[in-house]
Design a protein around this motif. Structure first.
Motif, PDB file in Angstrom:
ATOM      1  N   LEU A   1      44.515  37.680  49.961  1.00  0.00           N
ATOM      2  CA  LEU A   1      43.262  37.879  49.243  1.00  0.00           C
ATOM      3  C   LEU A   1      42.313  36.735  49.586  1.00  0.00           C
ATOM      4  O   LEU A   1      42.701  35.572  49.528  1.00  0.00           O
ATOM      5  CB  LEU A   1      43.524  37.909  47.734  1.00  0.00           C
ATOM      6  CG  LEU A   1      42.313  37.989  46.816  1.00  0.00           C
ATOM      7  CD1 LEU A   1      41.564  39.303  47.009  1.00  0.00           C
ATOM      8  CD2 LEU A   1      42.746  37.837  45.371  1.00  0.00           C
ATOM      9  N   VAL A   2      41.070  37.084  49.947  1.00  0.00           N
ATOM     10  CA  VAL A   2      40.071  36.081  50.300  1.00  0.00           C
ATOM     11  C   VAL A   2      39.007  35.961  49.217  1.00  0.00           C
ATOM     12  O   VAL A   2      38.686  34.872  48.749  1.00  0.00           O
ATOM     13  CB  VAL A   2      39.400  36.421  51.655  1.00  0.00           C
ATOM     14  CG1 VAL A   2      38.234  35.498  51.948  1.00  0.00           C
ATOM     15  CG2 VAL A   2      40.418  36.384  52.774  1.00  0.00           C
ATOM     16  N   ASP A   3      38.429  37.091  48.801  1.00  0.00           N
ATOM     17  CA  ASP A   3      37.335  37.058  47.843  1.00  0.00           C
ATOM     18  C   ASP A   3      37.222  38.409  47.157  1.00  0.00           C
ATOM     19  O   ASP A   3      37.723  39.418  47.661  1.00  0.00           O
ATOM     20  CB  ASP A   3      36.025  36.723  48.560  1.00  0.00           C
ATOM     21  CG  ASP A   3      34.933  36.217  47.622  1.00  0.00           C
ATOM     22  OD1 ASP A   3      35.211  35.978  46.424  1.00  0.00           O
ATOM     23  OD2 ASP A   3      33.792  36.063  48.095  1.00  0.00           O
ATOM     24  N   PHE A   4      36.539  38.423  46.016  1.00  0.00           N
ATOM     25  CA  PHE A   4      36.320  39.668  45.288  1.00  0.00           C
ATOM     26  C   PHE A   4      35.120  39.492  44.375  1.00  0.00           C
ATOM     27  O   PHE A   4      34.703  38.374  44.068  1.00  0.00           O
ATOM     28  CB  PHE A   4      37.558  40.054  44.472  1.00  0.00           C
ATOM     29  CG  PHE A   4      37.902  39.057  43.397  1.00  0.00           C
ATOM     30  CD1 PHE A   4      37.459  39.227  42.101  1.00  0.00           C
ATOM     31  CD2 PHE A   4      38.653  37.933  43.696  1.00  0.00           C
ATOM     32  CE1 PHE A   4      37.764  38.300  41.117  1.00  0.00           C
ATOM     33  CE2 PHE A   4      38.963  37.007  42.717  1.00  0.00           C
ATOM     34  CZ  PHE A   4      38.517  37.188  41.421  1.00  0.00           C
ATOM     35  N   GLY A   5      34.577  40.615  43.958  1.00  0.00           N
ATOM     36  CA  GLY A   5      33.465  40.627  43.020  1.00  0.00           C
ATOM     37  C   GLY A   5      33.465  41.950  42.290  1.00  0.00           C
ATOM     38  O   GLY A   5      34.408  42.730  42.399  1.00  0.00           O
ATOM     39  N   ASP A   6      32.397  42.223  41.568  1.00  0.00           N
ATOM     40  CA  ASP A   6      32.315  43.466  40.803  1.00  0.00           C
ATOM     41  C   ASP A   6      32.311  44.705  41.685  1.00  0.00           C
ATOM     42  O   ASP A   6      32.731  45.775  41.255  1.00  0.00           O
ATOM     43  CB  ASP A   6      31.062  43.475  39.927  1.00  0.00           C
ATOM     44  CG  ASP A   6      31.171  42.483  38.785  1.00  0.00           C
ATOM     45  OD1 ASP A   6      32.306  42.136  38.393  1.00  0.00           O
ATOM     46  OD2 ASP A   6      30.116  42.057  38.289  1.00  0.00           O
TER      47      ASP A   6
ATOM     48  N   MET B   1      35.577  44.071  33.060  1.00  0.00           N
ATOM     49  CA  MET B   1      35.768  42.644  32.868  1.00  0.00           C
ATOM     50  C   MET B   1      36.256  42.015  34.164  1.00  0.00           C
ATOM     51  O   MET B   1      37.210  42.483  34.765  1.00  0.00           O
ATOM     52  CB  MET B   1      36.797  42.431  31.753  1.00  0.00           C
ATOM     53  CG  MET B   1      37.106  40.977  31.524  1.00  0.00           C
ATOM     54  SD  MET B   1      38.221  40.744  30.126  1.00  0.00           S
ATOM     55  CE  MET B   1      39.777  40.774  30.987  1.00  0.00           C
ATOM     56  N   GLN B   2      35.595  40.945  34.597  1.00  0.00           N
ATOM     57  CA  GLN B   2      35.944  40.238  35.824  1.00  0.00           C
ATOM     58  C   GLN B   2      37.178  39.365  35.588  1.00  0.00           C
ATOM     59  O   GLN B   2      37.217  38.584  34.645  1.00  0.00           O
ATOM     60  CB  GLN B   2      34.751  39.365  36.258  1.00  0.00           C
ATOM     61  CG  GLN B   2      34.969  38.606  37.534  1.00  0.00           C
ATOM     62  CD  GLN B   2      34.825  39.467  38.761  1.00  0.00           C
ATOM     63  OE1 GLN B   2      34.168  40.482  38.746  1.00  0.00           O
ATOM     64  NE2 GLN B   2      35.454  39.061  39.832  1.00  0.00           N
TER      65      GLN B   2
END
Length: 141
Positions: A28-33, A1-2
């Motif tokens: 923290l800048v970015d994230f994804g799966d 789950m994102q």
């Protein structure tokens, strides 16, 4: 789950308080799966005596990025993550600006995880290429 961006930012901020992350101003800048990106400013705080980014600060950024990415896989009430091996090839130096560490999974195991972490500068030049192995261990009561 994102997780939502707000939840991730809060989780990272809580984790960083009174730690090396706060000292190095890692954000923290970015994230994804399948990835996570953190940023660190390149200032005199992270310089070698000759005025370039210290390799140890770069490795601290890389290990933080991979370890936090591994934590996203886990139920942190039952497990915790530890880095068990990291390697780094430093290919370019940087004196100012920011560096960004992007961790991507090579292997997502139940017990061990393997990451490739590319550290780049503001112009997307490769500064260091790192590989991190983490282990997920059960919490004891």
């Amino acid at each position: 789950m994102q997780l939502s961006r707000e939840v991730m930012l809060e989780k990272f901020s809580d984790m960083a308080k009174n730690t090396l992350l706060e000292t190095l101003q890692i954000e923290l800048v970015d994230f994804g799966d399948d990835f996570l990106i953190l940023k660190m400013p390149v200032t005199s705080k992270v310089h070698q005596p000759d005025g370039v980014l210290h390799g140890g600060a770069t490795v601290a950024l890389a290990e933080t990025t991979g370890s936090f990415a591994a934590e996203l896989l886990l139920d942190t009430k039952q497990f915790f993550v530890r880095g068990i091996e990291i390697s780094a090839n430093h290919v370019k130096s940087v004196r100012t600006g920011n560096v960004f560490a992007k961790a991507t999974f090579i292997h997502k195991g139940r017990t061990t995880q393997l990451f490739e972490i590319k550290v780049t500068d503001d112009s997307d030049n490769l500064i260091s290429l790192c590989k991190l192995t983490t282990i997920s261990l059960p919490r004891t009561k």
